[in-house]
Design a protein around this motif. Structure first.
Motif, PDB file in Angstrom:
ATOM      1  N   TYR A  16     -15.463   1.018 -31.312  1.00  0.00           N
ATOM      2  CA  TYR A  16     -16.742   0.340 -31.156  1.00  0.00           C
ATOM      3  C   TYR A  16     -16.685  -0.697 -30.042  1.00  0.00           C
ATOM      4  O   TYR A  16     -15.622  -1.207 -29.700  1.00  0.00           O
ATOM      5  N   ASP A  17     -17.867  -1.026 -29.522  1.00  0.00           N
ATOM      6  CA  ASP A  17     -18.011  -2.100 -28.543  1.00  0.00           C
ATOM      7  C   ASP A  17     -18.059  -3.422 -29.308  1.00  0.00           C
ATOM      8  O   ASP A  17     -19.058  -3.717 -29.970  1.00  0.00           O
ATOM      9  N   ARG A  20     -21.128  -6.093 -28.903  1.00  0.00           N
ATOM     10  CA  ARG A  20     -22.515  -5.787 -29.265  1.00  0.00           C
ATOM     11  C   ARG A  20     -22.675  -5.782 -30.784  1.00  0.00           C
ATOM     12  O   ARG A  20     -22.369  -4.793 -31.435  1.00  0.00           O
ATOM     13  N   TYR A 173     -21.926  -0.152 -32.102  1.00  0.00           N
ATOM     14  CA  TYR A 173     -22.223   0.657 -30.917  1.00  0.00           C
ATOM     15  C   TYR A 173     -20.942   1.345 -30.475  1.00  0.00           C
ATOM     16  O   TYR A 173     -19.879   0.731 -30.405  1.00  0.00           O
TER      17      TYR A 173
END
Length: 200
Positions: A16-17, A20, A173
């Protein structure tokens, strides 16, 4: 997004990012959809622990992750998720509900149940969260908490004894991800798993 596309795109995302966060209104939608899952006798015997703060997520990983095991790459990506939801099943809610007059049972005997629907229904709720994540443009992954770590998890978060975690869901995200080696097995064709009319 069309429902067929949501289903087609659903897969377990393991990276995941971290920059964000999941917007609060999306977290609310995930949970609102989860509680719309079917449940036997409308028992709704589930509970969801939502972990958004970094210290809460770190406490989760510290409590649930066994030392070593060669899963460092998997854990590195999963630990970047800005949201963890832990769905819990409450067996007692079902046993109590089916001992009510309108259900016709006079006791709370677990042996009456053909399968433990408290787990089935909580699994339905988890799947609705996974599908909602895709519809919102997010990735998600359902995974188990090792049995030997359940006690540490309960202690870390004050989970009551009647609630049993069926796993956990990371949401966020997507970042560049590695595909699971299990996917090499391929998806079983429908004709291999479906029988019409009778099995043989």
């Amino acid at each position: 997004m069309e429902f067929a596309e949501v289903v087609r795109r659903r897969r377990m995302v393991r990276n995941y990012d971290p920059g964000r966060p999941v917007p609060p209104e999306v977290v609310d939608r995930l949970l609102d959809h989860a509680v719309r899952a079917p449940s036997a006798g409308f028992s709704q015997g589930w509970g969801f622990l939502v972990l958004e703060e970094p210290e809460d997520r770190e406490r989760f990983w510290a409590a649930t992750t066994p030392a070593g095991g060669g899963r460092e790459r998997w854990l590195a990506g999963m630990r970047r998720a800005p949201l963890i939801v832990v769905p819990h099943a409450n067996r007692d809610a079902y046993l109590d509900r089916y001992a009510e007059a309108d259900k016709g049972w006079s006791d709370r005997a677990e042996g009456r149940w053909p399968v433990p629907y408290w787990y089935v229904d909580t699994g339905f709720a988890a799947l609705l969260m996974l599908l909602t994540a895709v519809d919102e443009g997010l990735g998600a992954c359902f995974f188990g908490i090792p049995p030997q770590r359940i006690g540490a998890y309960r202690e870390a978060f004050g989970v009551p004894p009647e609630l049993h975690p069926i796993g956990a869901i990371t949401v966020g995200y997507r970042a560049v991800d590695h595909r699971s080696p299990s996917l090499r097995r391929g998806r079983r064709p429908v004709q291999d798993v479906v029988r019409r009319g009778r099995w043989t």
